[in-house]
Write an enzyme that holds these catalytic residues in place. Structure first.
Site, PDB file in Angstrom:
ATOM      1  N   SER A   1      -4.528   0.153   7.433  1.00  0.00           N
ATOM      2  CA  SER A   1      -3.429  -0.357   7.775  1.00  0.00           C
ATOM      3  C   SER A   1      -2.522  -0.240   8.774  1.00  0.00           C
ATOM      4  O   SER A   1      -1.304   0.934   8.282  1.00  0.00           O
ATOM      5  CB  SER A   1      -2.766  -1.735   6.922  1.00  0.00           C
ATOM      6  OG  SER A   1      -1.725  -1.965   7.452  1.00  0.00           O
TER       7      SER A   1
ATOM      8  N   HIS B   1      -7.119  -2.610  10.630  1.00  0.00           N
ATOM      9  CA  HIS B   1      -6.884  -3.889   9.511  1.00  0.00           C
ATOM     10  C   HIS B   1      -5.015  -3.536  10.643  1.00  0.00           C
ATOM     11  O   HIS B   1      -5.108  -2.864   9.980  1.00  0.00           O
ATOM     12  CB  HIS B   1      -6.552  -3.478   8.405  1.00  0.00           C
ATOM     13  CG  HIS B   1      -5.946  -4.494   7.591  1.00  0.00           C
ATOM     14  ND1 HIS B   1      -6.454  -5.756   7.103  1.00  0.00           N
ATOM     15  CD2 HIS B   1      -4.396  -4.591   7.095  1.00  0.00           C
ATOM     16  CE1 HIS B   1      -5.947  -6.397   6.717  1.00  0.00           C
ATOM     17  NE2 HIS B   1      -5.433  -5.973   6.510  1.00  0.00           N
TER      18      HIS B   1
ATOM     19  N   ASP C   1      -1.900  -5.865  10.078  1.00  0.00           N
ATOM     20  CA  ASP C   1      -1.040  -6.664   9.618  1.00  0.00           C
ATOM     21  C   ASP C   1       0.047  -7.304  10.293  1.00  0.00           C
ATOM     22  O   ASP C   1       1.576  -7.263  10.978  1.00  0.00           O
ATOM     23  CB  ASP C   1      -0.628  -5.614   8.202  1.00  0.00           C
ATOM     24  CG  ASP C   1      -1.656  -5.638   7.541  1.00  0.00           C
ATOM     25  OD1 ASP C   1      -1.931  -6.422   6.820  1.00  0.00           O
ATOM     26  OD2 ASP C   1      -1.388  -4.371   6.690  1.00  0.00           O
TER      27      ASP C   1
ATOM     28  N   MET D   1       2.317 -10.330  10.599  1.00  0.00           N
ATOM     29  CA  MET D   1       3.585 -11.196   9.614  1.00  0.00           C
ATOM     30  C   MET D   1       4.993 -12.158  10.397  1.00  0.00           C
ATOM     31  O   MET D   1       5.703 -11.592  11.669  1.00  0.00           O
ATOM     32  CB  MET D   1       4.631 -10.251   8.687  1.00  0.00           C
ATOM     33  CG  MET D   1       3.181  -9.336   7.711  1.00  0.00           C
ATOM     34  SD  MET D   1       4.775  -8.204   6.916  1.00  0.00           S
ATOM     35  CE  MET D   1       3.039  -7.671   6.075  1.00  0.00           C
TER      36      MET D   1
ATOM     37  N   HIS E   1      -5.705  -9.814   9.935  1.00  0.00           N
ATOM     38  CA  HIS E   1      -5.034 -10.208   8.959  1.00  0.00           C
ATOM     39  C   HIS E   1      -3.173 -11.227   9.169  1.00  0.00           C
ATOM     40  O   HIS E   1      -2.428 -10.102   9.191  1.00  0.00           O
ATOM     41  CB  HIS E   1      -4.843  -8.968   7.449  1.00  0.00           C
ATOM     42  CG  HIS E   1      -3.918  -9.422   6.605  1.00  0.00           C
ATOM     43  ND1 HIS E   1      -3.302  -9.393   5.525  1.00  0.00           N
ATOM     44  CD2 HIS E   1      -4.035 -11.067   5.652  1.00  0.00           C
ATOM     45  CE1 HIS E   1      -3.059  -9.792   4.731  1.00  0.00           C
ATOM     46  NE2 HIS E   1      -3.523 -10.408   4.554  1.00  0.00           N
TER      47      HIS E   1
ATOM     48  N   MET F   1      -0.504 -12.843   8.007  1.00  0.00           N
ATOM     49  CA  MET F   1       0.518 -13.283   7.306  1.00  0.00           C
ATOM     50  C   MET F   1       1.499 -14.860   8.000  1.00  0.00           C
ATOM     51  O   MET F   1       2.614 -14.382   7.978  1.00  0.00           O
ATOM     52  CB  MET F   1       0.992 -12.184   6.193  1.00  0.00           C
ATOM     53  CG  MET F   1       0.131 -11.763   5.368  1.00  0.00           C
ATOM     54  SD  MET F   1      -0.025  -9.711   5.056  1.00  0.00           S
ATOM     55  CE  MET F   1      -0.196  -8.991   6.066  1.00  0.00           C
TER      56      MET F   1
ATOM     57  N   MET G   1      -5.838 -10.318  -1.794  1.00  0.00           N
ATOM     58  CA  MET G   1      -4.744  -9.872  -2.211  1.00  0.00           C
ATOM     59  C   MET G   1      -4.188  -8.966  -3.574  1.00  0.00           C
ATOM     60  O   MET G   1      -4.249  -9.498  -4.360  1.00  0.00           O
ATOM     61  CB  MET G   1      -3.283  -9.663  -1.658  1.00  0.00           C
ATOM     62  CG  MET G   1      -3.348 -11.102  -0.385  1.00  0.00           C
ATOM     63  SD  MET G   1      -3.609  -9.369   0.817  1.00  0.00           S
ATOM     64  CE  MET G   1      -1.830  -8.806   0.665  1.00  0.00           C
TER      65      MET G   1
ATOM     66  N   GLY H   1       3.629  -8.816   2.416  1.00  0.00           N
ATOM     67  CA  GLY H   1       4.840  -8.450   3.342  1.00  0.00           C
ATOM     68  C   GLY H   1       4.857  -7.353   3.421  1.00  0.00           C
ATOM     69  O   GLY H   1       5.857  -6.737   5.031  1.00  0.00           O
ATOM     70  N   PHE H   2       4.910  -6.757   2.556  1.00  0.00           N
ATOM     71  CA  PHE H   2       5.169  -4.708   3.184  1.00  0.00           C
ATOM     72  C   PHE H   2       4.380  -3.861   2.255  1.00  0.00           C
ATOM     73  O   PHE H   2       3.479  -4.178   1.309  1.00  0.00           O
ATOM     74  CB  PHE H   2       6.368  -4.584   1.826  1.00  0.00           C
ATOM     75  CG  PHE H   2       8.091  -5.539   2.394  1.00  0.00           C
ATOM     76  CD1 PHE H   2       8.902  -5.295   2.952  1.00  0.00           C
ATOM     77  CD2 PHE H   2       8.032  -6.999   1.739  1.00  0.00           C
ATOM     78  CE1 PHE H   2       9.717  -6.281   3.451  1.00  0.00           C
ATOM     79  CE2 PHE H   2       8.652  -7.615   1.739  1.00  0.00           C
ATOM     80  CZ  PHE H   2       9.627  -7.871   2.975  1.00  0.00           C
ATOM     81  N   GLY H   3       4.761  -2.902   3.005  1.00  0.00           N
ATOM     82  CA  GLY H   3       3.620  -1.896   2.517  1.00  0.00           C
ATOM     83  C   GLY H   3       3.504  -0.950   1.840  1.00  0.00           C
ATOM     84  O   GLY H   3       4.385  -1.603   1.157  1.00  0.00           O
ATOM     85  N   GLY H   4       3.353  -0.203   1.062  1.00  0.00           N
ATOM     86  CA  GLY H   4       3.826   0.957  -0.196  1.00  0.00           C
ATOM     87  C   GLY H   4       4.226   0.293  -1.780  1.00  0.00           C
ATOM     88  O   GLY H   4       5.324   1.097  -2.033  1.00  0.00           O
TER      89      GLY H   4
ATOM     90  N   ASP I   1      -6.676  -5.473  -0.902  1.00  0.00           N
ATOM     91  CA  ASP I   1      -5.548  -5.602  -0.236  1.00  0.00           C
ATOM     92  C   ASP I   1      -3.692  -4.828  -0.084  1.00  0.00           C
ATOM     93  O   ASP I   1      -3.475  -5.971  -1.039  1.00  0.00           O
ATOM     94  CB  ASP I   1      -5.315  -6.237   1.593  1.00  0.00           C
ATOM     95  CG  ASP I   1      -4.098  -5.926   2.748  1.00  0.00           C
ATOM     96  OD1 ASP I   1      -3.503  -4.980   2.689  1.00  0.00           O
ATOM     97  OD2 ASP I   1      -3.811  -6.461   3.331  1.00  0.00           O
ATOM     98  N   GLY I   2      -3.693  -3.887  -0.467  1.00  0.00           N
ATOM     99  CA  GLY I   2      -2.234  -3.458  -1.169  1.00  0.00           C
ATOM    100  C   GLY I   2      -2.556  -2.494  -2.390  1.00  0.00           C
ATOM    101  O   GLY I   2      -2.973  -2.692  -3.277  1.00  0.00           O
ATOM    102  N   GLY I   3      -1.625  -1.309  -2.109  1.00  0.00           N
ATOM    103  CA  GLY I   3      -1.529  -0.573  -3.147  1.00  0.00           C
ATOM    104  C   GLY I   3      -2.291   0.001  -2.769  1.00  0.00           C
ATOM    105  O   GLY I   3      -3.053   1.463  -4.176  1.00  0.00           O
TER     106      GLY I   3
ATOM    107  N   GLY J   1      -2.566   1.054   4.147  1.00  0.00           N
ATOM    108  CA  GLY J   1      -1.681   1.706   4.578  1.00  0.00           C
ATOM    109  C   GLY J   1      -1.634   2.798   4.635  1.00  0.00           C
ATOM    110  O   GLY J   1      -1.585   4.390   4.838  1.00  0.00           O
TER     111      GLY J   1
END
Ligand code: DX5
Ligand code: ZN
Length: 220
Positions: free
Chosen positions: A12, A37, A39, A41, A70, A72, A142, A147-150, A180-182, A202
């Site tokens: 990402s 990817h 993102d 938003m 993606h 959002m 998800m 909304g946020f990376g990390g 997607d995420g973590g 990401g």
């Protein structure tokens, strides 16, 4: 049952250095990424603003691998054409929870010859996607609040991934499962065992000292 297909690794660009986006995209391409990817938003569907189609277009000029969009955003139906017009865009995913007719959005993406993706937030049960089975090519589950990376991976999403994998087998459906995420090496392994095919990563890829080694490890 673990999927026998090799995982698709999709870094990402949200976690990249935007000041040298072209080099970042080229770097993960050379490092062995399968998809890029993106993102998107809008500050409304999610409490953050990232970028729109001009940035995806800029990224596309520095890679030969497919772009995975993606969205959002609210009213994704108003913007899908804009994103599908970007060179290299192979898939466009929108959220079930956004205010649009998700079935119609999916149909329009498919009609344009792209992979149609449907995404659900952690709080949305898989059951709510059932009416749309057969109309999407990718189910993006998800594994953090969008909304946020990390953010840390939500382990309790593994059950949803397993359920999606079981349902597609039982019903003979061919959609891919994207997470997607973590996603890092350990969590990618858990997701793959649960049935996921596409790993969005990401932070783990862009912060890695050796991006090629990280992508290889994510795939294993
Ligand atoms: C979250 C985005 C993710 C995010 C993943 O809203 O959809 O793609 O960038 O970032 P990491 O891998 O850092 O959790
Ligand atoms: Zn994403």
């Amino acid at each position: 049952m673990p999927s026998l297909r090799p995982s698709i690794i999709a870094p990402s660009i949200l976690a990249s250095n935007f000041a040298c986006l072209g080099d970042e995209v080229a770097s993960v391409t050379v490092a062995g990424a399968d998809w890029i990817h993106c993102d998107v938003m809008d500050g409304d569907f999610v409490p953050n603003i990232s970028f729109g189609s001009p940035i995806c277009e800029a990224a596309s000029r520095h890679t030969t691998i497919p772009l995975d969009i993606h969205l959002m955003i609210q009213r994704p139906d108003r913007y899908i054409e804009q994103f599908m017009a970007v060179k290299g865009v192979a898939s466009v995913t929108s959220h079930l929870e956004a205010n649009h007719d998700a079935g119609i959005t999916l149909d329009r993406v498919r009609a344009a010859g792209k992979k149609a993706g449907l995404s659900i937030k952690p709080g949305t049960p898989l059951d709510q996607t059932r009416a749309l089975f057969g109309r999407f090519d990718i189910l993006l589950i998800m594994t953090v609040e969008p909304g946020f990376g990390g953010q840390p991976f939500m382990t309790d999403m593994l059950g949803k991934i397993r359920e999606a994998d079981r349902l597609r087998t039982d019903l003979g459906l061919g959609f891919l499962i994207e997470v997607d995420g973590g996603i890092a090496v350990e969590t990618a392994k858990l997701c793959r065992e649960a049935g996921a095919d596409i790993m969005v990563a990401g932070t783990s890829v862009f912060q890695a000292a050796d991006r090629a080694a990280e992508i290889r490890a994510l795939r294993e």
